[in-house]
Design a protein around this motif. Structure first.
Motif, mmCIF file in Angstrom:
data_model
loop_
_atom_site.group_PDB
_atom_site.id
_atom_site.type_symbol
_atom_site.label_atom_id
_atom_site.label_comp_id
_atom_site.label_asym_id
_atom_site.label_seq_id
_atom_site.Cartn_x
_atom_site.Cartn_y
_atom_site.Cartn_z
ATOM 1 N N SER A 59 0.819 -1.215 0.000
ATOM 2 C CA SER A 59 0.000 0.000 0.000
ATOM 3 C C SER A 59 0.851 1.263 0.000
ATOM 4 O O SER A 59 0.369 2.336 -0.381
ATOM 5 C CB SER A 59 -0.951 0.002 1.206
ATOM 6 O OG SER A 59 -0.242 0.174 2.418
ATOM 7 N N ARG A 98 1.659 3.725 -9.637
ATOM 8 C CA ARG A 98 0.377 4.302 -10.056
ATOM 9 C C ARG A 98 -0.589 3.154 -10.341
ATOM 10 O O ARG A 98 -0.685 2.656 -11.472
ATOM 11 C CB ARG A 98 0.581 5.182 -11.291
ATOM 12 C CG ARG A 98 -0.628 6.022 -11.678
ATOM 13 C CD ARG A 98 -0.295 6.915 -12.858
ATOM 14 N NE ARG A 98 0.727 7.892 -12.511
ATOM 15 C CZ ARG A 98 0.482 9.072 -11.944
ATOM 16 N NH1 ARG A 98 -0.771 9.419 -11.661
ATOM 17 N NH2 ARG A 98 1.470 9.897 -11.658
ATOM 18 N N SER A 147 -4.539 1.514 -9.265
ATOM 19 C CA SER A 147 -5.837 1.511 -8.615
ATOM 20 C C SER A 147 -6.534 0.207 -8.976
ATOM 21 O O SER A 147 -6.312 -0.359 -10.050
ATOM 22 C CB SER A 147 -6.677 2.707 -9.086
ATOM 23 O OG SER A 147 -8.016 2.597 -8.644
ATOM 24 N N GLU A 199 -11.334 -1.423 -5.320
ATOM 25 C CA GLU A 199 -10.914 -0.481 -4.282
ATOM 26 C C GLU A 199 -11.717 -0.652 -2.995
ATOM 27 O O GLU A 199 -11.282 -0.210 -1.938
ATOM 28 C CB GLU A 199 -11.077 0.954 -4.784
ATOM 29 C CG GLU A 199 -10.111 1.345 -5.874
ATOM 30 C CD GLU A 199 -8.799 1.882 -5.318
ATOM 31 O OE1 GLU A 199 -8.813 2.917 -4.646
ATOM 32 O OE2 GLU A 199 -7.764 1.250 -5.570
ATOM 33 N N SER A 234 -5.425 -0.434 -1.906
ATOM 34 C CA SER A 234 -4.487 -0.290 -3.019
ATOM 35 C C SER A 234 -3.466 0.799 -2.700
ATOM 36 O O SER A 234 -3.655 1.598 -1.775
ATOM 37 C CB SER A 234 -5.252 0.088 -4.293
ATOM 38 O OG SER A 234 -5.729 1.425 -4.196
ATOM 39 N N ARG A 263 -3.044 3.472 -4.384
ATOM 40 C CA ARG A 263 -3.723 4.756 -4.541
ATOM 41 C C ARG A 263 -4.533 5.112 -3.310
ATOM 42 O O ARG A 263 -4.508 6.244 -2.823
ATOM 43 C CB ARG A 263 -4.654 4.716 -5.770
ATOM 44 C CG ARG A 263 -5.310 6.079 -6.062
ATOM 45 C CD ARG A 263 -6.770 5.937 -6.381
ATOM 46 N NE ARG A 263 -7.528 5.319 -5.329
ATOM 47 C CZ ARG A 263 -8.009 5.962 -4.265
ATOM 48 N NH1 ARG A 263 -7.769 7.248 -4.103
ATOM 49 N NH2 ARG A 263 -8.710 5.319 -3.336
ATOM 50 N N PHE A 264 -5.273 4.138 -2.785
ATOM 51 C CA PHE A 264 -6.121 4.342 -1.619
ATOM 52 C C PHE A 264 -5.292 4.823 -0.426
ATOM 53 O O PHE A 264 -5.663 5.783 0.257
ATOM 54 C CB PHE A 264 -6.821 3.020 -1.289
ATOM 55 C CG PHE A 264 -7.826 3.099 -0.165
ATOM 56 C CD1 PHE A 264 -9.130 3.512 -0.404
ATOM 57 C CD2 PHE A 264 -7.477 2.737 1.128
ATOM 58 C CE1 PHE A 264 -10.065 3.572 0.626
ATOM 59 C CE2 PHE A 264 -8.404 2.795 2.163
ATOM 60 C CZ PHE A 264 -9.697 3.212 1.909
ATOM 61 N N ARG A 296 -10.702 7.708 -7.160
ATOM 62 C CA ARG A 296 -9.824 6.710 -7.743
ATOM 63 C C ARG A 296 -8.673 7.286 -8.570
ATOM 64 O O ARG A 296 -7.673 6.612 -8.763
ATOM 65 C CB ARG A 296 -10.634 5.763 -8.637
ATOM 66 C CG ARG A 296 -11.529 4.812 -7.876
ATOM 67 C CD ARG A 296 -12.447 4.044 -8.805
ATOM 68 N NE ARG A 296 -11.774 3.616 -10.007
ATOM 69 C CZ ARG A 296 -12.296 3.681 -11.216
ATOM 70 N NH1 ARG A 296 -13.500 4.192 -11.381
ATOM 71 N NH2 ARG A 296 -11.627 3.250 -12.259
ATOM 72 N N HIS A 297 -8.790 8.469 -9.077
ATOM 73 C CA HIS A 297 -7.787 8.971 -10.018
ATOM 74 C C HIS A 297 -6.817 9.953 -9.362
ATOM 75 O O HIS A 297 -6.098 10.664 -10.058
ATOM 76 C CB HIS A 297 -8.477 9.621 -11.215
ATOM 77 C CG HIS A 297 -9.413 8.694 -11.939
ATOM 78 N ND1 HIS A 297 -8.959 7.601 -12.627
ATOM 79 C CD2 HIS A 297 -10.769 8.683 -12.046
ATOM 80 C CE1 HIS A 297 -9.989 6.952 -13.150
ATOM 81 N NE2 HIS A 297 -11.097 7.587 -12.810
ATOM 82 N N PHE A 357 -3.487 10.769 -7.226
ATOM 83 C CA PHE A 357 -2.200 10.296 -6.730
ATOM 84 C C PHE A 357 -1.435 11.530 -6.233
ATOM 85 O O PHE A 357 -0.488 11.994 -6.878
ATOM 86 C CB PHE A 357 -1.407 9.573 -7.822
ATOM 87 C CG PHE A 357 -2.009 8.248 -8.216
ATOM 88 C CD1 PHE A 357 -1.594 7.081 -7.597
ATOM 89 C CD2 PHE A 357 -2.995 8.170 -9.192
ATOM 90 C CE1 PHE A 357 -2.143 5.858 -7.952
ATOM 91 C CE2 PHE A 357 -3.545 6.956 -9.563
ATOM 92 C CZ PHE A 357 -3.124 5.791 -8.927
#
Length: 325
Positions: free
Chosen positions: A220, A225, A227, A233, A238, A240-241, A276-277, A279
């Motif tokens: 994690s 990059r 997701s 998710e 993930s 990203r999370f 979700r998108h 970072f």
């Protein structure tokens, strides 16, 4: 399957002791420490296996699709030092000394009282016949415990003063998982160990549970990059999370995305952010620079200083003799 793994592990541990360690102890006249050395090998070997598994999984992913280039290699080297000390050296030694004393005292008290502590397997006997199901249950329960420990690290100012070392990293990689203040790590070890003892995790399954959660934590934090999509998710944490948790958007007292393995706890308790998108950049600008770019010793010292100031402010009294919070 689990018994085969345990037998293989014991054989490897015994070979290392008999071939490498025991002759050295004999030559140095330290055979009185043989039993302690044998148990210490188990700690170090287990830590080495964790590091190798995590590296094999996470390093190729970071090379494949990184969120950002590795520009601050000095900070990353400090994180690697944290991993070495945590998994092979300092923390296992302290945990071994502390847990050995506590386990002996607790076992003595239980034996003298005649009380048999309840475990998940005594409450749900079917788990004895389904070891894989039991393993999954242990992972879920301990993951739930880790979610709340993580929230408490952000909730209580004195604990946050230590946990801030972890959030100071602006060049996050899978090595960042072990970037913690030593007091924070010790509290975490006691927390995790106490829950494992309370629910009766068998010795043969405990290392597997630890590896699963450790790999999830390191993954994690990876600089990748990646997701899992709208559905994924909500099933597994993930990179990203968790990256959002390390940004200015998710850190602090009202942070988001505390989960280690399962985001369901964040979902249930209202701390999830599923954008979700995103970072974002990591690091908290409010944390002192010594915690971000200092050496291991400087970061530890800064954590102790922040802890002292936090406790002093909390318990000092105002001019009327009342506690000032």
């Amino acid at each position: 399957m689990i018994s085969l793994l345990q037998d293989g592990w014991d054989s490897l541990n015994g070979w290392i002791f008999e071939v490498l360690v025991q002759p050295a102890l004999y030559a140095l006249g330290l055979m009185a420490w043989a039993e302690d050395a044998f148990e210490w090998i188990d700690f170090a070997l287990f830590g080495l296996v964790q590091i190798l598994v995590i590296y094999v999984i996470c390093r190729p992913l970071e090379a494949w699709n990184p969120v950002e280039p590795r520009t601050d290699r000095g900070s990353i080297r400090t994180d690697i030092l944290y991993t070495g000390l945590t998994r092979l050296g300092l923390l296992p030694l302290l945990a071994f000394i502390a847990f050995s004393a506590l386990e002996s005292r607790f076992s003595g008290l239980v034996a003298s009282s005649g009380w048999v502590p309840p475990t998940l397997e005594t409450l749900f006997p079917m788990l004895r016949d389904w070891p894989i199901l039991a393993l999954a249950v242990y992972v879920v329960v301990l993951d739930f415990g880790e979610y709340w420990r993580h929230r408490f690290q952000h909730m209580f100012p004195w604990w946050w003063s230590l946990h801030a070392v972890h959030h100071a990293q602006r060049q996050m990689t899978f090595w960042t998982d072990d970037r913690n203040h030593i007091l924070d790590d010790l509290i975490g070890a006691f927390w995790f160990g106490a829950i494992a003892l309370a629910i009766g995790v068998p010795p043969g399954q405990f290392p597997i549970v630890v590896v699963i959660l450790r790999v999830a934590e390191a993954f994690s934090h990876a600089n990748v990059r990646l997701s899992f999509g709208a559905v994924g998710e909500r099933l597994l944490v993930s990179p990203r999370f968790h990256r959002l948790h390390h940004s200015a958007l998710g850190a602090g007292k009202d942070g988001k995305n505390y989960g280690v393995l399962l985001p369901v706890w964040d979902w249930i308790f209202g701390t999830a952010d599923f954008r979700r998108h995103m970072f974002p950049e990591t690091g908290d600008p409010r944390i002192p620079e010594a915690m971000a770019t200092g050496s291991w010793a400087q970061q530890q010292a800064a954590g102790f200083r922040r802890l002292g100031r936090t406790l002093f402010r909390r318990f000092r009294r105002d001019d009327n003799g009342r506690k000032a919070y």
